[in-house]
Design a protein around this motif. Structure first.
Motif, mmCIF file in Angstrom:
data_model
loop_
_atom_site.group_PDB
_atom_site.id
_atom_site.type_symbol
_atom_site.label_atom_id
_atom_site.label_comp_id
_atom_site.label_asym_id
_atom_site.label_seq_id
_atom_site.Cartn_x
_atom_site.Cartn_y
_atom_site.Cartn_z
ATOM 1 N N THR A 58 0.838 -1.200 0.000
ATOM 2 C CA THR A 58 0.000 0.000 0.000
ATOM 3 C C THR A 58 0.872 1.250 0.000
ATOM 4 O O THR A 58 0.589 2.214 -0.707
ATOM 5 N N LEU A 59 1.957 1.231 0.757
ATOM 6 C CA LEU A 59 2.887 2.363 0.758
ATOM 7 C C LEU A 59 3.480 2.552 -0.635
ATOM 8 O O LEU A 59 3.490 3.672 -1.169
ATOM 9 N N ALA A 60 3.955 1.486 -1.247
ATOM 10 C CA ALA A 60 4.547 1.579 -2.583
ATOM 11 C C ALA A 60 3.519 2.072 -3.595
ATOM 12 O O ALA A 60 3.810 2.945 -4.420
ATOM 13 N N ARG A 61 2.316 1.528 -3.544
ATOM 14 C CA ARG A 61 1.270 1.927 -4.482
ATOM 15 C C ARG A 61 0.866 3.390 -4.281
ATOM 16 O O ARG A 61 0.548 4.089 -5.233
ATOM 17 N N THR A 62 0.915 3.863 -3.049
ATOM 18 C CA THR A 62 0.588 5.259 -2.764
ATOM 19 C C THR A 62 1.683 6.186 -3.282
ATOM 20 O O THR A 62 1.398 7.228 -3.880
#
Length: 137
Positions: A58-62
């Motif tokens: 989720t961090l990477a996708r954000t």
């Protein structure tokens, strides 16, 4: 050497509503990211590790703007990224990438290594076919 991080993530939050019950109402919030901050300096590599479900993807996708955050700020080379659109967003995405931990997703058996390496260059219009192949080699 610059005193500003190349990538600066500040207090990023991303919550997902969970639904349930007889009428499918929101019952709670899943806090995938809750005030995450990190700096990545030019010339450095950062690995995000943690147990399954802790928010790494989720961090990477954000950071790649594949997910919209609920709060926080991310800057890349001093420029706020959450407002990027169109050509600016495409230029930003040419400079950042995710390296997935799953080798079967990262290196699909149906594609040659040459194809895996040259496909992103073709998508972003970098070089002609022979230049891309030489670069991959």
């Amino acid at each position: 050497m610059s005193r500003t991080a190349l990538l600066a993530v500040r207090n990023v939050r991303r919550y997902f509503p969970l639904y349930g019950g007889l009428f499918g109402r929101q019952t709670q919030l899943l806090k995938a990211l809750d005030g995450v901050s990190i700096d990545v300096w030019a010339g450095r590599t950062v690995g995000i590790v943690g147990e399954s479900g802790c928010g790494k993807s989720t961090l990477a996708r954000t950071v790649l703007l594949l997910e919209q955050p609920d709060a926080g700020e991310v800057t890349f080379d001093g420029k706020a990224i959450f407002s990027l659109r169109g050509a600016e967003l495409k230029a930003y995405r040419r400079q950042v990438q995710i390296v997935f931990q799953d080798p079967y997703a990262s290196l699909p058996a149906r594609m040659s290594v040459q194809t895996v390496l040259t496909e992103p260059l073709a998508i972003h219009g970098i070089g002609d076919e022979s230049t891309r192949h030489a670069r991959a080699a």
